[in-house]
Write a protein that holds these residues in place. Structure first.
Motif, PDB file in Angstrom:
ATOM      1  N   ALA A   1      21.407  32.796  22.294  1.00  0.00           N
ATOM      2  CA  ALA A   1      21.158  32.481  20.890  1.00  0.00           C
ATOM      3  C   ALA A   1      20.085  31.412  20.700  1.00  0.00           C
ATOM      4  CB  ALA A   1      22.462  32.040  20.223  1.00  0.00           C
ATOM      5  N   LEU A   2      20.277  30.227  21.313  1.00  0.00           N
ATOM      6  CA  LEU A   2      19.341  29.134  21.078  1.00  0.00           C
ATOM      7  C   LEU A   2      17.971  29.417  21.680  1.00  0.00           C
ATOM      8  CD1 LEU A   2      18.752  26.360  19.979  1.00  0.00           C
ATOM      9  CD2 LEU A   2      19.757  25.354  22.043  1.00  0.00           C
ATOM     10  N   ALA A   3      17.931  29.956  22.902  1.00  0.00           N
ATOM     11  CA  ALA A   3      16.648  30.237  23.535  1.00  0.00           C
ATOM     12  C   ALA A   3      15.848  31.253  22.732  1.00  0.00           C
ATOM     13  CB  ALA A   3      16.860  30.751  24.965  1.00  0.00           C
ATOM     14  N   THR A   4      16.500  32.300  22.247  1.00  0.00           N
ATOM     15  CA  THR A   4      15.791  33.304  21.458  1.00  0.00           C
ATOM     16  C   THR A   4      15.319  32.722  20.139  1.00  0.00           C
ATOM     17  OG1 THR A   4      17.258  34.963  22.443  1.00  0.00           O
ATOM     18  CG2 THR A   4      15.908  35.664  20.609  1.00  0.00           C
ATOM     19  N   THR A   5      16.090  31.790  19.577  1.00  0.00           N
ATOM     20  CA  THR A   5      15.664  31.119  18.346  1.00  0.00           C
ATOM     21  C   THR A   5      14.398  30.295  18.587  1.00  0.00           C
ATOM     22  OG1 THR A   5      17.952  31.013  17.546  1.00  0.00           O
ATOM     23  CG2 THR A   5      16.369  29.512  16.535  1.00  0.00           C
ATOM     24  N   LEU A   6      14.373  29.547  19.690  1.00  0.00           N
ATOM     25  CA  LEU A   6      13.172  28.778  20.030  1.00  0.00           C
ATOM     26  C   LEU A   6      11.982  29.693  20.267  1.00  0.00           C
ATOM     27  CD1 LEU A   6      14.684  26.130  22.503  1.00  0.00           C
ATOM     28  CD2 LEU A   6      14.044  25.788  20.102  1.00  0.00           C
ATOM     29  N   PHE A   7      12.227  30.798  20.963  1.00  0.00           N
ATOM     30  CA  PHE A   7      11.166  31.750  21.275  1.00  0.00           C
ATOM     31  C   PHE A   7      10.587  32.358  19.997  1.00  0.00           C
ATOM     32  CE2 PHE A   7       9.803  35.995  22.999  1.00  0.00           C
ATOM     33  CZ  PHE A   7       8.820  35.508  23.853  1.00  0.00           C
ATOM     34  N   THR A   8      11.464  32.731  19.061  1.00  0.00           N
ATOM     35  CA  THR A   8      11.002  33.291  17.792  1.00  0.00           C
ATOM     36  C   THR A   8      10.250  32.249  16.979  1.00  0.00           C
ATOM     37  OG1 THR A   8      12.928  34.764  17.791  1.00  0.00           O
ATOM     38  CG2 THR A   8      11.737  34.527  15.723  1.00  0.00           C
ATOM     39  N   ALA A   9      10.726  31.009  16.997  1.00  0.00           N
ATOM     40  CA  ALA A   9      10.044  29.943  16.267  1.00  0.00           C
ATOM     41  C   ALA A   9       8.643  29.706  16.808  1.00  0.00           C
ATOM     42  CB  ALA A   9      10.861  28.646  16.348  1.00  0.00           C
ATOM     43  N   ALA A  10       8.446  29.926  18.106  1.00  0.00           N
ATOM     44  CA  ALA A  10       7.112  29.754  18.694  1.00  0.00           C
ATOM     45  C   ALA A  10       6.109  30.712  18.084  1.00  0.00           C
ATOM     46  CB  ALA A  10       7.190  29.946  20.210  1.00  0.00           C
ATOM     47  N   PHE A  11       6.560  31.902  17.696  1.00  0.00           N
ATOM     48  CA  PHE A  11       5.658  32.862  17.067  1.00  0.00           C
ATOM     49  C   PHE A  11       5.257  32.431  15.663  1.00  0.00           C
ATOM     50  CE2 PHE A  11       7.330  35.555  20.393  1.00  0.00           C
ATOM     51  CZ  PHE A  11       6.252  36.353  20.724  1.00  0.00           C
ATOM     52  N   ARG A  12       6.118  31.674  15.017  1.00  0.00           N
ATOM     53  CA  ARG A  12       5.812  31.232  13.649  1.00  0.00           C
ATOM     54  C   ARG A  12       4.793  30.103  13.636  1.00  0.00           C
ATOM     55  NH1 ARG A  12       9.559  32.690   9.672  1.00  0.00           N
ATOM     56  NH2 ARG A  12       8.989  30.831   8.489  1.00  0.00           N
ATOM     57  N   THR A  13       4.666  29.388  14.741  1.00  0.00           N
ATOM     58  CA  THR A  13       3.808  28.200  14.759  1.00  0.00           C
ATOM     59  C   THR A  13       2.519  28.379  15.546  1.00  0.00           C
ATOM     60  OG1 THR A  13       4.942  27.321  16.710  1.00  0.00           O
ATOM     61  CG2 THR A  13       5.828  26.712  14.558  1.00  0.00           C
ATOM     62  N   GLY A  14       2.406  29.443  16.320  1.00  0.00           N
ATOM     63  CA  GLY A  14       1.213  29.589  17.161  1.00  0.00           C
ATOM     64  C   GLY A  14       0.770  31.026  17.308  1.00  0.00           C
ATOM     65  N   ASP A  15      -0.064  31.277  18.313  1.00  0.00           N
ATOM     66  CA  ASP A  15      -0.554  32.623  18.544  1.00  0.00           C
ATOM     67  C   ASP A  15       0.523  33.457  19.230  1.00  0.00           C
ATOM     68  OD1 ASP A  15      -1.153  32.976  21.640  1.00  0.00           O
ATOM     69  OD2 ASP A  15      -1.685  30.916  21.108  1.00  0.00           O
ATOM     70  N   PRO A  16       0.409  34.797  19.164  1.00  0.00           N
ATOM     71  CA  PRO A  16       1.463  35.653  19.709  1.00  0.00           C
ATOM     72  C   PRO A  16       1.392  35.879  21.208  1.00  0.00           C
ATOM     73  CG  PRO A  16      -0.208  36.989  18.650  1.00  0.00           C
ATOM     74  CD  PRO A  16      -0.595  35.562  18.409  1.00  0.00           C
ATOM     75  N   VAL A  17       0.382  35.334  21.885  1.00  0.00           N
ATOM     76  CA  VAL A  17       0.239  35.551  23.322  1.00  0.00           C
ATOM     77  C   VAL A  17       0.862  34.414  24.125  1.00  0.00           C
ATOM     78  CG1 VAL A  17      -1.402  35.855  25.217  1.00  0.00           C
ATOM     79  CG2 VAL A  17      -1.827  36.954  23.023  1.00  0.00           C
ATOM     80  N   THR A  18       0.604  33.173  23.700  1.00  0.00           N
ATOM     81  CA  THR A  18       1.055  32.006  24.459  1.00  0.00           C
ATOM     82  C   THR A  18       2.570  31.993  24.718  1.00  0.00           C
ATOM     83  OG1 THR A  18      -0.789  30.663  23.676  1.00  0.00           O
ATOM     84  CG2 THR A  18       1.145  29.492  24.482  1.00  0.00           C
ATOM     85  N   PRO A  19       3.442  32.223  23.709  1.00  0.00           N
ATOM     86  CA  PRO A  19       4.880  32.192  24.002  1.00  0.00           C
ATOM     87  C   PRO A  19       5.295  33.218  25.045  1.00  0.00           C
ATOM     88  CG  PRO A  19       4.496  32.130  21.637  1.00  0.00           C
ATOM     89  CD  PRO A  19       3.180  32.434  22.280  1.00  0.00           C
ATOM     90  N   LEU A  20       4.694  34.402  25.001  1.00  0.00           N
ATOM     91  CA  LEU A  20       5.067  35.454  25.936  1.00  0.00           C
ATOM     92  C   LEU A  20       4.654  35.120  27.362  1.00  0.00           C
ATOM     93  CD1 LEU A  20       4.152  38.485  23.693  1.00  0.00           C
ATOM     94  CD2 LEU A  20       6.422  38.013  24.590  1.00  0.00           C
ATOM     95  N   VAL A  21       3.450  34.583  27.512  1.00  0.00           N
ATOM     96  CA  VAL A  21       2.961  34.297  28.858  1.00  0.00           C
ATOM     97  C   VAL A  21       3.642  33.060  29.437  1.00  0.00           C
ATOM     98  CG1 VAL A  21       0.934  33.790  30.255  1.00  0.00           C
ATOM     99  CG2 VAL A  21       0.768  35.427  28.386  1.00  0.00           C
ATOM    100  N   LEU A  22       3.907  32.061  28.611  1.00  0.00           N
ATOM    101  CA  LEU A  22       4.607  30.869  29.101  1.00  0.00           C
ATOM    102  C   LEU A  22       6.024  31.211  29.556  1.00  0.00           C
ATOM    103  CD1 LEU A  22       3.543  27.962  26.710  1.00  0.00           C
ATOM    104  CD2 LEU A  22       2.770  28.446  29.026  1.00  0.00           C
TER     105      LEU A  22
END
Length: 297
Positions: A70-91
């Protein structure tokens, strides 16, 4: 294996529109609702087996469901709202590096000196990827990177704790319990961000996206991955997983209007190379950690 990794790469294509249309916790809540609904017939058997475990396994399952799901997926989704869509996936590819550290901290596995030969370049690559200009730190980019790394760290902890409970529970039960425990935590997160009733009413225009997100990079990819892992040597599996960041980068640049600087492309290559080399070294030659005895576990 490569097909499963490629499906994971579609996560950004499906998650970004939902992250822009809905609150972060709402997306995660509905992911868990959909998956738990599908897995519901398997829940009673998983709970029966969990009752036969000790407090350590109960605590591990709670952390896996509440934190890694739950929490990890929430952080991951929030990363898409604040930045580009590539960086969260590759990190997210840093998860194996973080998993080794988690195994050291949680299971007492001893790090070998050679581990730093892989962790150092991986962290350098993550730094290059996080910022268009690695010498100019942007607060927004740093925020996105920290959210993505926080998600990767929780997923890594979930992997290690999953290994701990796998001695008492089958992998299928761990998966079922992960999402079943994660659902009420996701509901609490949705409630904390506002009105839970509003979070439930997501609108039919988002229904297809939520279903695809739950089934394609979720259950379908995970099922293909474990089926392939049964018949694929680990070293080849590591190479097959390269389809994940490659697909994520191509989709991000092609369909999501993401742009990466030259140094970010270099960072992507460094992260992929370092993590792949870590997996190859760990599984085919000499492990970067020394496993403790079963008594210590």
């Amino acid at each position: 294996m490569a097909a499963a990794a490629a499906l994971w790469g579609t996560d950004g294509l499906l998650r970004l529109p939902l992250a822009e249309a809905l609150p972060t916790a709402t997306v995660v809540f509905w992911e868990h609702v959909i998956i738990v609904t599908v897995l519901l017939p398997l829940v009673p058997a998983a709970l029966r087996r969990l009752r036969g475990c000790g407090p350590r396994e109960w605590l591990a399952v709670l952390v896996i469901g509440g934190g890694a799901s739950a929490l990890a997926t929430t952080l991951f989704t929030a990363a898409f709202r604040t930045g580009d869509p590539v960086t969260p996936l590759v990190l997210q590819k840093l998860q194996p590096v973080l998993a080794v550290l988690a195994a050291f901290l949680l299971l007492g596995e001893r790090l070998r000196p050679g581990y730093l030969l892989f962790a150092g370049p991986a962290l350098l690559g993550a730094w290059l990827l996080a910022f268009p200009d690695p010498l100019d730190i942007e607060v927004a980019a740093l925020h996105t990177a920290l959210l993505a790394l926080g998600a990767a760290a929780l997923w890594a902890a979930g992997t290690v704790l999953g290994r701990l409970v796998s001695a008492r529970l089958p992998a299928r039960d761990v998966t079922v319990l992960r999402f079943s425990v994660g659902l009420p935590v996701a509901a609490v997160l949705a409630w904390a961000q506002g009105d839970l009733v509003s979070a439930v009413a997501v609108g039919w225009d988002n229904a297809v996206g939520l279903l695809l997100l739950a089934f394609v990079p979720g259950l379908l990819a995970l099922s293909l991955y474990y089926v392939g892992l049964q018949a694929t040597p680990a070293a080849r599996a590591t190479l097959a997983e390269l389809a994940f960041p490659a697909t994520a980068a191509v989709i991000g640049v092609t369909f999501l209007n993401a742009t990466l600087s030259v140094t970010q492309w270099i960072g992507l290559a460094v992260v992929v190379t370092a993590v792949t080399a870590l997996g190859w070294h760990e599984r085919t030659r000499r492990a970067p950690v020394v496993e403790p005895t079963l008594e210590r576990l």
